[in-house]
Design a protein around this motif. Structure first.
Motif, short mmCIF file in Angstrom:
data_model
loop_
_atom_site.label_atom_id
_atom_site.label_comp_id
_atom_site.label_asym_id
_atom_site.label_seq_id
_atom_site.Cartn_x
_atom_site.Cartn_y
_atom_site.Cartn_z
N GLY A 12 36.35 54.84 48.70
CA GLY A 12 37.00 53.72 48.03
C GLY A 12 37.51 52.70 49.04
O GLY A 12 38.38 53.02 49.86
N ALA A 13 36.95 51.47 48.97
CA ALA A 13 37.37 50.42 49.91
C ALA A 13 38.26 49.41 49.20
O ALA A 13 38.09 48.20 49.34
CB ALA A 13 36.15 49.74 50.52
N GLY A 14 39.20 49.92 48.41
CA GLY A 14 40.24 49.07 47.83
C GLY A 14 41.41 48.99 48.81
O GLY A 14 41.28 49.37 49.99
N THR A 15 42.56 48.55 48.31
CA THR A 15 43.73 48.38 49.18
C THR A 15 44.11 49.71 49.85
O THR A 15 44.35 49.77 51.06
CB THR A 15 44.91 47.85 48.35
N ARG A 45 40.06 40.87 43.13
CA ARG A 45 38.93 40.54 42.24
C ARG A 45 39.34 40.41 40.78
O ARG A 45 38.95 39.48 40.09
CB ARG A 45 37.85 41.64 42.32
N VAL A 46 40.11 41.42 40.31
CA VAL A 46 40.34 41.51 38.86
C VAL A 46 41.79 41.88 38.51
O VAL A 46 42.07 42.23 37.37
CB VAL A 46 39.39 42.57 38.24
N GLY A 47 42.68 41.83 39.49
CA GLY A 47 44.04 42.34 39.25
C GLY A 47 45.11 41.30 39.53
O GLY A 47 45.18 40.24 38.89
N CYS A 48 45.96 41.61 40.52
CA CYS A 48 47.15 40.80 40.81
C CYS A 48 46.83 39.30 40.91
O CYS A 48 47.51 38.48 40.29
CB CYS A 48 47.79 41.19 42.15
N MET A 49 45.79 38.96 41.70
CA MET A 49 45.61 37.55 42.03
C MET A 49 45.03 36.71 40.88
O MET A 49 45.63 35.70 40.50
CB MET A 49 44.77 37.40 43.32
N ARG A 314 52.43 55.49 41.38
CA ARG A 314 52.99 54.15 41.26
C ARG A 314 51.83 53.15 41.37
O ARG A 314 51.51 52.70 42.48
CB ARG A 314 54.01 53.89 42.36
N PRO A 315 51.19 52.83 40.26
CA PRO A 315 49.97 52.02 40.34
C PRO A 315 50.23 50.53 40.55
O PRO A 315 49.95 49.70 39.69
CB PRO A 315 49.30 52.29 38.98
N ILE A 316 50.77 50.21 41.71
CA ILE A 316 50.99 48.81 42.07
C ILE A 316 50.61 48.63 43.54
O ILE A 316 50.49 49.59 44.29
CB ILE A 316 52.45 48.37 41.84
C1 LIG Z 1 45.22 42.83 35.65
C2 LIG Z 1 45.99 43.52 36.75
C3 LIG Z 1 47.09 42.89 37.29
C4 LIG Z 1 47.80 43.50 38.31
N1 LIG Z 1 48.88 42.85 38.82
C5 LIG Z 1 49.58 43.43 39.81
C6 LIG Z 1 50.69 42.75 40.37
O1 LIG Z 1 51.03 41.63 39.97
N2 LIG Z 1 51.37 43.37 41.36
C7 LIG Z 1 51.02 44.61 41.81
O2 LIG Z 1 51.68 45.14 42.71
N3 LIG Z 1 49.97 45.27 41.30
C8 LIG Z 1 49.24 44.71 40.31
N4 LIG Z 1 48.16 45.36 39.81
C9 LIG Z 1 47.83 46.70 40.33
C10 LIG Z 1 47.06 46.63 41.67
O3 LIG Z 1 45.98 45.76 41.54
C11 LIG Z 1 46.59 48.04 42.04
O4 LIG Z 1 47.72 48.88 42.15
C12 LIG Z 1 45.84 48.12 43.36
O5 LIG Z 1 44.86 47.12 43.44
C13 LIG Z 1 45.18 49.51 43.50
O6 LIG Z 1 44.47 49.62 44.71
P1 LIG Z 1 43.59 50.91 45.00
O7 LIG Z 1 43.14 50.83 46.42
O8 LIG Z 1 44.25 52.14 44.56
O9 LIG Z 1 42.31 50.79 44.05
P2 LIG Z 1 41.11 49.75 44.02
O10 LIG Z 1 41.43 48.45 44.68
O11 LIG Z 1 40.67 49.72 42.60
O12 LIG Z 1 39.97 50.44 44.90
C14 LIG Z 1 39.23 51.56 44.47
C15 LIG Z 1 37.83 51.44 45.05
O13 LIG Z 1 37.18 52.71 44.92
C16 LIG Z 1 35.82 52.48 44.66
N5 LIG Z 1 35.26 53.73 44.12
C17 LIG Z 1 35.48 54.28 42.91
N6 LIG Z 1 34.84 55.47 42.81
C18 LIG Z 1 34.23 55.69 44.00
C19 LIG Z 1 33.45 56.75 44.53
N7 LIG Z 1 33.14 57.85 43.82
N8 LIG Z 1 32.97 56.63 45.79
C20 LIG Z 1 33.27 55.54 46.54
N9 LIG Z 1 34.01 54.51 46.08
C21 LIG Z 1 34.49 54.58 44.84
C22 LIG Z 1 35.83 51.31 43.71
O14 LIG Z 1 34.57 50.65 43.70
C23 LIG Z 1 36.94 50.44 44.32
O15 LIG Z 1 36.43 49.50 45.24
C24 LIG Z 1 47.40 44.77 38.81
C25 LIG Z 1 46.27 45.40 38.28
C26 LIG Z 1 45.57 44.78 37.27
C27 LIG Z 1 44.34 45.46 36.71
#
Ligand SMILES: Cc1cc2nc3c(=O)[nH]c(=O)nc-3n(C[C@H](O)[C@H](O)[C@H](O)COP(=O)(O)OP(=O)(O)OC[C@H]3O[C@@H](n4cnc5c(N)ncnc54)[C@H](O)[C@@H]3O)c2cc1C
Length: 476
Positions: A12-15, A45-49, A314-316
């Motif tokens: 997972g290359a998210g935050t 891409r689809v969340g905070c921004m 804490r999903p933020i």
């Molecule tokens: C509409 C919306 C608004 C939001 N607004 C806010 C806000 O204002 N403030 C705030 O603090 N938070 C906000 N959030 C929450 C915030 O965006 C998330 O907490 C944060 O982005 C989570 O990061 P992450 O790294 O856990 O997951 P992600 O960024 O989702 O990264 C997960 C990655 O894993 C990859 N992946 C999945 N399965 C696999 C696999 N089997 N193998 C390899 N890769 C895989 C995916 O492709 C993805 O790139 C919001 C969310 C949404 C949806």
């Protein structure tokens, strides 16, 4: 099939995942990172921004409408395609800045494209091209929007936060499923942008509040301007051509019918653990879900760590980044893992008025040990000047120490006031110490002082221990 060995594999290359990879490298170990979806992070891409970009447009429209309150006349016209065009343009800039450093990582073979699946403990197949053997693994695979079956049946009329920002026009009529922060933020923004919006929920809650008095406040405040129904029983959801038709019933038995051109489902997000073949990962599972220690991010005693939204704590965003640091550092130093103290919890919803929950949750307060002070923002000077006098804030403190421990807030400038309180809570500031700080006049921070003065008075009121109290009950 290629085979590679590494110290730490991050899925997972998210935050959370990107932060974890950096932590591993800082610890002097090798790291590979793999991602099976579009790169750029959920946040950009689809969340905070993009959500804040849509809300910024909504606030511009609201301000233009509100100008009349001050005797300033304007005509307001929302150009939906221009609104969405800016949302996408600015979103794409944020995404590009995330992608920029990833190109060189991919070229260097550090970033692999493809979803990971466990073959056995420490061995993961990436896509259909690479098998990675790793001494430790970080799962930072995030969550996806959940679409309950009655709505899924409406087909392409349904959008989620993954797709709503790709709309090229503001829909004329929008049915929003979900009264949590995402449903409320996006539904209210669309409503300000000349869209006819209905927002429904099933659990009776609005926004992030647990405190029943704050729940009641949120129902009153948002119910005054939005067609919002937090506790419906859905009777039917059908599609007729390009229109979705709904029949639902409120708890008092009132039956409603609504039609919509689009349905935004914001009914929660789910981790997609079943796609990872975790039964081969050698970690403790509870009905298929990894059991994770929130302070170390570790699964049992295994060299597997779960970071970010995937662990459900804490999903933020800032917590996802913190998790990434903890999981990455612990993966690099396994088996000598360390527990990291967490920051004071803070959740903010960017509705209008804004909502926040900071510190100790309502359901952990009790009559003997805690007191509440509050302000009704309708009485606050500066908020009245700005015609933003709406909402309520409740601050909680501990009787024995007078320390501020938590707050639930709905009102003006809450995104800033929530920070002040979260910092005070984390620093262990007491109510008298907070009141000894300077408060300028006339500012909204004076409203915090009002609540703190009330709290100070409540702390002085001795309530005999064990006496039944109405103040705290089960969370609403
Ligand atoms: C509409 C919306 C608004 C939001 N607004 C806010 C806000 O204002 N403030 C705030 O603090 N938070 C906000 N959030 C929450 C915030 O965006 C998330 O907490 C944060 O982005 C989570 O990061 P992450 O790294 O856990 O997951 P992600 O960024 O989702 O990264 C997960 C990655 O894993 C990859 N992946 C999945 N399965 C696999 C696999 N089997 N193998 C390899 N890769 C895989 C995916 O492709 C993805 O790139 C919001 C969310 C949404 C949806």
């Amino acid at each position: 099939m290629k085979s590679i060995e590494t110290d730490v594999l991050v899925l997972g290359a998210g935050t959370a995942g990107l932060t974890a990879r950096r932590s591993v490298e800082r610890a002097g170990k090798s790291a590979l990172i793999a991602d099976g979806g579009p790169l750029g992070t959920t946040c950009a891409r689809v969340g905070c921004m993009p959500s804040k970009l849509l809300i910024a447009a909504a606030r511009a429209a609201d301000d233009a409408h509100r100008a009349a309150l001050f005797g300033v006349r304007t005509t307001v016209e929302v150009d939906g395609s221009a609104v969405m065009e800016r949302v996408r343009r600015e979103r794409d800039r944020f995404v590009a800045s995330v992608l920029e450093p990833l190109g060189p990582l991919e070229e260097a073979g550090v970033l692999l494209r493809g979803a990971g699946r466990f073959l056995e403990p420490g061995v993961v197949r990436i896509g259909d091209h690479t098998i990675v053997r790793a001494a430790a693994i970080v799962l930072a695979t995030g969550t996806r929007p959940y679409v309950p079956p009655p709505y899924a049946a409406l087909g392409d009329l349904v959008v989620t936060s993954d797709t709503v920002f790709d709309l090229t026009e503001i829909p004329k009529r929008l049915f929003v499923v979900g009264t949590g922060p995402i449903g409320l933020e996006l539904g209210q923004a669309m409503s300000s942008l000349a869209c006819e919006v209905t927002i429904v929920g099933t659990d009776g809650r609005i926004g992030p509040f647990h405190d029943p008095k704050m729940q009641a406040e949120a129902r009153a405040v948002f119910g005054a301007t939005l067609d919002i129904h937090p506790q419906i029983t859905l009777e039917s959801a059908v599609r007729e051509g390009g229109v979705a038709k709904f029949v639902f019933v409120d708890p008092d038995g009132t039956r409603h019918t609504r039609e919509a051109d689009r349905v935004l489902v914001a009914a929660g997000r789910r981790a997609h653990w079943h796609e990872l073949d975790l039964q081969h990962a050698g970690i403790p599972l509870d009905e298929g879900v990894p059991m994770v220690d929130p302070l170390t991010c570790q699964c049992g005693d295994a060299p597997v760590f779960v970071a970010g939204d995937a662990n459900g704590f804490r999903p933020i965003l800032h917590e996802a980044a913190d998790d990434g640091h903890v999981a990455g550092a612990n993966a690099a130093r396994y088996p000598d893992v360390i527990a990291k103290a967490r920051r004071t919890e803070m959740k903010i919803a960017f509705s209008d008025p804004q909502q926040a929950v900071v510190g100790m949750p309502w359901d952990r307060l009790d009559c003997d040990r805690h007191r509440v002070g509050e302000i009704d923002w309708r009485t606050q000077g500066r908020s009245q000047v700005d015609a933003r006098a709406l909402g309520r804030t409740r601050i909680y403190a501990e009787v024995d120490t007078a320390r501020i421990v938590g707050a639930e807030m709905l009102g003006p400038a809450v995104e800033h006031l929530a920070h002040l309180l979260a910092w005070a809570i984390q620093a262990g500031v007491t109510v008298p110490q907070a009141l000894a700080m300077p408060f300028y006049h006339p500012v909204v921070e004076e409203g915090l002082r009002t609540a703190l003065v009330d709290l100070q008075a409540q702390l002085r009121l001795a309530r005999p221990r064990g006496e039944p109290c109405e103040e705290f009950g089960p969370g609403g």
